[in-house]
Design an enzyme around this catalytic site. Structure first.
Site, short mmCIF file in Angstrom:
data_model
loop_
_atom_site.label_atom_id
_atom_site.label_comp_id
_atom_site.label_asym_id
_atom_site.label_seq_id
_atom_site.Cartn_x
_atom_site.Cartn_y
_atom_site.Cartn_z
N PHE A 253 0.85 -1.19 0.00
CA PHE A 253 0.00 0.00 0.00
C PHE A 253 0.88 1.23 0.00
O PHE A 253 1.85 1.32 0.77
CB PHE A 253 -0.93 0.00 1.22
CG PHE A 253 -2.08 -0.94 1.05
CD1 PHE A 253 -1.89 -2.30 1.13
CD2 PHE A 253 -3.36 -0.46 0.76
CE1 PHE A 253 -2.94 -3.20 0.93
CE2 PHE A 253 -4.42 -1.33 0.56
CZ PHE A 253 -4.21 -2.70 0.65
N ALA A 254 0.54 2.17 -0.87
CA ALA A 254 1.26 3.44 -0.92
C ALA A 254 0.22 4.53 -1.09
O ALA A 254 -0.13 4.93 -2.20
CB ALA A 254 2.27 3.44 -2.07
N VAL A 255 -0.30 4.97 0.04
CA VAL A 255 -1.37 5.97 0.05
C VAL A 255 -0.80 7.26 0.60
O VAL A 255 -0.01 7.25 1.56
CB VAL A 255 -2.55 5.47 0.92
CG1 VAL A 255 -3.62 6.54 1.06
CG2 VAL A 255 -3.15 4.19 0.32
N LYS B 150 1.55 10.28 1.10
CA LYS B 150 2.99 10.52 0.89
C LYS B 150 3.80 9.23 0.81
O LYS B 150 4.98 9.26 0.45
CB LYS B 150 3.53 11.39 2.02
CG LYS B 150 2.80 12.73 2.14
CD LYS B 150 3.78 13.89 2.28
CE LYS B 150 3.10 15.24 2.15
NZ LYS B 150 2.47 15.68 3.40
N TYR B 151 3.21 8.11 1.17
CA TYR B 151 3.97 6.85 1.15
C TYR B 151 4.34 6.40 -0.26
O TYR B 151 5.13 5.47 -0.41
CB TYR B 151 3.18 5.74 1.87
CG TYR B 151 3.29 5.79 3.38
CD1 TYR B 151 2.77 6.87 4.10
CD2 TYR B 151 3.91 4.76 4.10
CE1 TYR B 151 2.86 6.93 5.48
CE2 TYR B 151 4.00 4.82 5.49
CZ TYR B 151 3.48 5.90 6.16
OH TYR B 151 3.57 5.95 7.53
N HIS C 48 8.30 -10.16 15.54
CA HIS C 48 8.56 -8.73 15.70
C HIS C 48 9.92 -8.54 16.38
O HIS C 48 10.19 -9.15 17.40
CB HIS C 48 7.46 -8.11 16.54
CG HIS C 48 7.47 -6.61 16.52
ND1 HIS C 48 8.50 -5.87 17.06
CD2 HIS C 48 6.59 -5.73 16.00
CE1 HIS C 48 8.24 -4.58 16.89
NE2 HIS C 48 7.09 -4.47 16.24
N TYR D 235 10.35 -7.96 20.31
CA TYR D 235 9.86 -8.86 21.36
C TYR D 235 10.28 -10.29 21.14
O TYR D 235 9.70 -11.20 21.70
CB TYR D 235 8.32 -8.79 21.45
CG TYR D 235 7.80 -7.38 21.53
CD1 TYR D 235 7.74 -6.72 22.76
CD2 TYR D 235 7.39 -6.71 20.38
CE1 TYR D 235 7.29 -5.42 22.84
CE2 TYR D 235 6.94 -5.40 20.44
CZ TYR D 235 6.89 -4.77 21.67
OH TYR D 235 6.44 -3.48 21.75
N GLU E 224 -2.46 -5.34 13.51
CA GLU E 224 -1.44 -6.24 14.08
C GLU E 224 -1.99 -6.97 15.32
O GLU E 224 -1.62 -8.12 15.57
CB GLU E 224 -0.19 -5.43 14.44
CG GLU E 224 1.01 -6.28 14.81
CD GLU E 224 2.28 -5.44 14.89
OE1 GLU E 224 3.02 -5.40 13.90
OE2 GLU E 224 2.50 -4.80 15.95
N1 U5P Z 1 0.45 3.44 4.72
C1 U5P Z 1 0.23 4.28 3.63
N2 U5P Z 1 -0.14 5.58 3.86
C2 U5P Z 1 -0.29 6.10 5.12
C3 U5P Z 1 -0.06 5.25 6.22
C4 U5P Z 1 0.31 3.93 5.98
O1 U5P Z 1 0.36 3.86 2.48
O2 U5P Z 1 -0.61 7.28 5.25
C5 U5P Z 1 0.79 2.02 4.47
C6 U5P Z 1 2.21 1.82 4.01
O3 U5P Z 1 2.28 0.69 3.17
C7 U5P Z 1 2.94 1.54 5.31
C8 U5P Z 1 1.90 0.72 6.05
O4 U5P Z 1 4.14 0.83 5.09
O5 U5P Z 1 0.64 1.27 5.66
C9 U5P Z 1 2.05 0.73 7.57
O6 U5P Z 1 1.99 2.04 8.06
P1 U5P Z 1 3.09 2.63 9.07
O7 U5P Z 1 2.86 1.90 10.35
O8 U5P Z 1 4.42 2.31 8.45
O9 U5P Z 1 2.81 4.09 9.15
#
Ligand code: U5P
Length: 298
Positions: free
Chosen positions: A65-67, A69-70, A177, A180, A248
């Site tokens: 997922f790349a939503v 700024k990711y 993880h 832990y 998680e």
């Molecule tokens: N993620 C997004 N956009 C966001 C927040 C999270 O794409 O605004 C996706 C990314 O793939 C990220 C994953 O690696 O969710 C886990 O989020 P984080 O815990 O790394 O923020």
């Protein structure tokens, strides 16, 4: 189907060092108490294990997922993935994004491709994190089921540094993880401890604490897992509850009662924030340091 039984044949005449019944890792445990492998560097021969799985030439899907700024993390993830992740296997990266234009053009190896899947933008980062389970469930149903044998779900904000090969394959593979995996009483795992949540695990229960940032397995097993996490978090949200570590927490509950068939050491997800201890001989993927205030919507 051939995927219900792992076929352990290798090509005739493959040359590799003789395996030993005496020598091996002694500094870490290499098997769980339900007798499945706990995978560390030094517990497998990459030549042998890749040869076994190459014979069946599986179709591998990776959901990322790349939503928001990711999308900025895609280039590094994909470029290093092409160097280290199941090279010589057929791999499709399923990129779920709200901004198709930001998906970089990357040179991909033979048999490898990118499929872009549009998802809505989010106001809260928790929406994306929970939304992953929802969109993964819907998209497996609609499309991926016909296209992949093994399916992975990974965080995008990380880089591959070393080989990940067929030793990561099994019906359901989960990663310990890094925070832990040793010297932690299970009473101190960050499981969800409110009985009102569907993710609740009572003190006194638990095997390991698994990360939600890297997961893999047979398509149907991953489907069952993501659908479970999606449905359980929906139930929680009807009751105005959000589990302490979002999906998680639900994942850890699922894996306590549905044991993984392979447990991968934290080599399979380390973090740039943490020094690498002696028992981690190889960092295969590492999470990048990031400025949360900058990359998350809220
Ligand atoms: N993620 C997004 N956009 C966001 C927040 C999270 O794409 O605004 C996706 C990314 O793939 C990220 C994953 O690696 O969710 C886990 O989020 P984080 O815990 O790394 O923020």
């Amino acid at each position: 189907v051939s995927w219900s039984i792992e076929n352990l044949s290798i090509p005739n005449g493959l040359i590799y060092p003789q395996p030993s019944t005496q020598k091996g890792r002694t500094d870490v445990n290499c098997v769980t108490n339900w007798n499945v492998p706990l995978v560390w560097e030094g517990t497998f021969d990459p030549i042998v294990i890749d040869a076994i799985y190459k014979k069946t030439n599986p179709r591998v899907g990776v959901m990322i997922f790349a939503v928001g700024k990711y999308t900025g993390f895609l280039k590094g993830f994909l470029e290093t993935g092409e160097k280290h992740f199941l090279t010589d296997f057929r791999v499709t990266y399923y990129i779920f994004t709200d901004n198709e234009k930001e998906v970089p053009a990357i040179a991909l190896g033979k048999g490898r491709k990118i499929t872009v899947l549009p998802v809505p933008s989010a106001k809260r980062w928790q929406e994306v994190v929970f939304g992953r389970m929802k969109w993964a469930t819907i998209t497996i149903d609609k499309q991926i089921r016909n296209e992949a044998d093994y399916l992975f779900l990974m965080d995008v904000d990380s880089l591959f540094h070393n080989r990940i090969g067929a030793e990561s394959f099994s019906r359901l593979s989960a990663v310990l993880h890094r925070g832990y995996y040793k010297n932690t009483e299970r009473a101190n795992f960050p499981y969800e401890r409110h009985p009102e949540s569907r993710a609740y695990i009572p003190v006194g229960e638990g095997d390991y604490y698994y990360t939600a940032a890297v997961l893999g397995g047979y398509l149907e097993d991953i489907y069952n897992l993501v659908r479970y996490c999606y449905e359980q978090s929906e139930e929680d949200s009807k009751n105005k509850i959000e589990a302490v570590w979002q999906e998680e927490s639900h994942l850890n509950k699922y894996l306590l009662y549905n044991k993984p068939t392979k447990v991968l050491s934290p080599e399979y997800l380390w973090s740039d924030y943490d020094a690498v201890p002696a028992d981690i001989k190889v960092v295969r993927i590492s999470q990048l340091k990031k400025n949360y205030a900058e990359v998350r919507p809220n």
